[in-house]
Design a protein around this motif. Structure first.
Motif, short mmCIF file in Angstrom:
data_model
loop_
_atom_site.label_atom_id
_atom_site.label_comp_id
_atom_site.label_asym_id
_atom_site.label_seq_id
_atom_site.Cartn_x
_atom_site.Cartn_y
_atom_site.Cartn_z
N GLY A 115 7.87 10.75 7.40
CA GLY A 115 7.60 11.03 6.00
C GLY A 115 7.44 9.79 5.14
N GLU A 116 7.36 8.61 5.77
CA GLU A 116 7.23 7.38 4.98
C GLU A 116 5.87 7.33 4.31
OE1 GLU A 116 9.63 5.58 4.29
OE2 GLU A 116 11.06 6.35 5.75
N ILE A 117 5.81 6.67 3.17
CA ILE A 117 4.60 6.72 2.36
C ILE A 117 4.11 5.36 1.90
CG2 ILE A 117 5.02 9.05 1.49
CD1 ILE A 117 6.22 7.60 -1.03
N ARG A 118 4.70 4.28 2.39
CA ARG A 118 4.22 2.97 1.96
C ARG A 118 4.43 1.92 3.03
NH1 ARG A 118 8.35 -0.54 -0.28
NH2 ARG A 118 10.37 0.53 -0.42
N LEU A 158 0.88 -1.17 0.00
CA LEU A 158 0.00 0.00 0.00
C LEU A 158 0.92 1.22 0.00
CD1 LEU A 158 -3.08 0.69 2.28
CD2 LEU A 158 -1.26 2.39 2.06
N CYS A 159 0.73 2.11 -0.97
CA CYS A 159 1.61 3.27 -1.02
C CYS A 159 0.86 4.52 -1.45
CB CYS A 159 2.80 3.03 -1.96
SG CYS A 159 2.37 3.00 -3.71
N LYS A 160 1.38 5.64 -1.04
CA LYS A 160 0.86 6.93 -1.47
C LYS A 160 1.11 7.09 -2.96
CE LYS A 160 2.00 11.83 -1.15
NZ LYS A 160 2.98 12.79 -0.64
N SER A 161 0.08 7.53 -3.69
CA SER A 161 0.22 7.69 -5.13
C SER A 161 -0.72 8.77 -5.61
CB SER A 161 -0.09 6.37 -5.85
OG SER A 161 -0.07 6.54 -7.25
N ASP A 185 4.60 7.40 -4.90
CA ASP A 185 5.32 8.66 -4.78
C ASP A 185 6.62 8.46 -4.02
OD1 ASP A 185 3.17 9.82 -6.02
OD2 ASP A 185 2.34 10.72 -4.20
N ALA A 186 7.62 9.27 -4.37
CA ALA A 186 8.86 9.27 -3.59
C ALA A 186 8.61 9.95 -2.26
CB ALA A 186 9.96 10.00 -4.37
N ASN A 187 9.47 9.65 -1.27
CA ASN A 187 9.29 10.25 0.05
C ASN A 187 9.29 11.76 0.01
OD1 ASN A 187 9.13 7.77 1.18
ND2 ASN A 187 11.03 7.88 2.34
N SER A 188 10.02 12.32 -0.95
CA SER A 188 10.12 13.78 -1.04
C SER A 188 9.00 14.40 -1.84
CB SER A 188 11.46 14.17 -1.69
OG SER A 188 11.57 13.59 -2.98
N ALA A 193 8.00 -8.97 -8.13
CA ALA A 193 8.77 -8.70 -9.35
C ALA A 193 8.65 -9.84 -10.36
CB ALA A 193 10.24 -8.47 -9.01
N ASP A 194 8.68 -11.06 -9.88
CA ASP A 194 8.57 -12.22 -10.77
C ASP A 194 7.81 -13.30 -10.00
OD1 ASP A 194 8.74 -14.40 -12.39
OD2 ASP A 194 10.85 -14.12 -12.90
N PRO A 195 6.54 -13.54 -10.37
CA PRO A 195 5.73 -14.51 -9.62
C PRO A 195 6.34 -15.90 -9.57
CG PRO A 195 4.36 -13.21 -11.11
CD PRO A 195 5.80 -12.90 -11.45
N ALA A 196 7.23 -16.22 -10.54
CA ALA A 196 7.82 -17.56 -10.57
C ALA A 196 9.02 -17.69 -9.64
CB ALA A 196 8.24 -17.90 -12.00
N LEU A 197 9.51 -16.56 -9.14
CA LEU A 197 10.71 -16.58 -8.32
C LEU A 197 10.49 -15.79 -7.04
CD1 LEU A 197 13.31 -15.79 -11.13
CD2 LEU A 197 12.81 -18.05 -10.18
N VAL A 198 11.30 -16.08 -6.05
CA VAL A 198 11.34 -15.27 -4.83
C VAL A 198 12.60 -14.44 -4.92
CG1 VAL A 198 11.44 -15.26 -2.34
CG2 VAL A 198 10.09 -17.01 -3.52
N GLU A 199 12.44 -13.14 -5.18
CA GLU A 199 13.60 -12.29 -5.44
C GLU A 199 13.69 -11.18 -4.41
OE1 GLU A 199 13.05 -10.87 -9.37
OE2 GLU A 199 13.65 -12.75 -10.32
N ALA A 200 14.88 -10.56 -4.38
CA ALA A 200 15.09 -9.44 -3.46
C ALA A 200 14.21 -8.26 -3.84
CB ALA A 200 16.56 -9.04 -3.48
N GLU A 201 13.79 -8.20 -5.13
CA GLU A 201 12.97 -7.08 -5.58
C GLU A 201 11.52 -7.20 -5.14
OE1 GLU A 201 15.03 -8.75 -7.50
OE2 GLU A 201 16.59 -7.28 -7.87
N ASP A 202 11.14 -8.39 -4.67
CA ASP A 202 9.78 -8.55 -4.19
C ASP A 202 9.54 -7.60 -3.01
OD1 ASP A 202 9.47 -10.49 -6.03
OD2 ASP A 202 9.38 -12.17 -4.64
N GLY A 203 8.44 -6.90 -3.07
CA GLY A 203 8.11 -5.97 -2.00
C GLY A 203 8.93 -4.70 -2.02
N ASN A 204 9.44 -4.33 -3.21
CA ASN A 204 10.28 -3.13 -3.28
C ASN A 204 9.49 -1.85 -3.47
OD1 ASN A 204 9.44 -3.33 -5.92
ND2 ASN A 204 11.48 -3.55 -6.81
N GLY A 205 8.16 -1.96 -3.53
CA GLY A 205 7.33 -0.76 -3.64
C GLY A 205 7.24 -0.20 -5.03
#
Length: 203
Positions: A137-140, A72-75, A82-85, A100-112
């Motif tokens: 100031g966090e937004i997600r 869930l993020c501010k948009s 949106d960026a924090n700034s 990021a890739d439903p077939a894999l568990v990657e570090a990018e998962d949950g990167n916003g």
């Protein structure tokens, strides 16, 4: 017959009766309108807090159900977080599958980042009369399949919702503002104590 019509009693209000009625209506309006305005503001504030609470619960439950990270993020545009700034209050947000890739568990998962991910809820928006501030100031917030917030992500933990009244006593002695805390378990809770609202940053 003509004589009877000429002497028929005329119905209507006298000037004194009319002035008394107007004065009575003015008194009733003076008492009722402020209470009605207070009721409308309280209803709008409660609805806004409930929207945030329900959407956090929804994002958390979807993460558990789908077994993927949900963010869930501010948009402001409904297509990217949106960026924090970024200018503007936390008044519009989206909820999306942050995988990021439903077939894999990657570090990018949950990167916003909304890549080719599925947007579950778009363009939720609060009334302009409600201002929302968040901690740091966090937004997600990102929820993992366990239902817990992602530790590596600086999640939104605290919200303060205010209107023109600020942090003042309202109906029942509670604050007119609302404070929302997202607990470490991911469960959001709302508070109406003036002291709690102040401790969360106040209005």
């Amino acid at each position: 017959m003509l004589r009877f019509k000429m002497h028929a009693k005329q119905s209507g209000f006298t000037l004194i009766e009319l002035l008394f009625t107007i004065a009575l209506l003015a008194v009733i309006a003076g008492i009722g309108l402020p209470n009605l305005q207070e009721f409308v503001r309280n209803s709008r504030m409660s609805a806004s807090a409930n929207d945030i609470i329900s959407d956090f619960n929804f994002a958390r439950s979807e993460a558990v159900k789908r077994r993927v990270p949900i963010t869930l993020c501010k948009s402001q545009n409904g297509t990217a977080c949106d960026a924090n700034s970024a200018a503007g209050p936390f008044s519009r947000w989206v909820i999306f599958v942050d995988d990021a890739d439903p077939a894999l568990v990657e570090a990018e998962d949950g990167n916003g980042t909304i890549d080719a991910d599925e947007v579950i809820l778009r363009d939720r928006e609060l009334p302009e009369s409600i201002t929302v501030t968040t901690d740091n100031g966090e937004i997600r917030a990102t929820f993992m399949p366990t239902g817990f917030p992602r530790i590596e992500t600086a999640n939104v933990d605290l919200f303060v919702l205010c209107d023109v009244r600020g942090n003042v006593a309202s109906a029942g002695g509670d604050s007119a503002a609302r404070a929302i805390a997202v607990l470490p378990t991911g469960r959001p809770s709302v508070f109406r104590s003036q002291a709690t609202v102040t401790s969360f940053g106040g209005c």
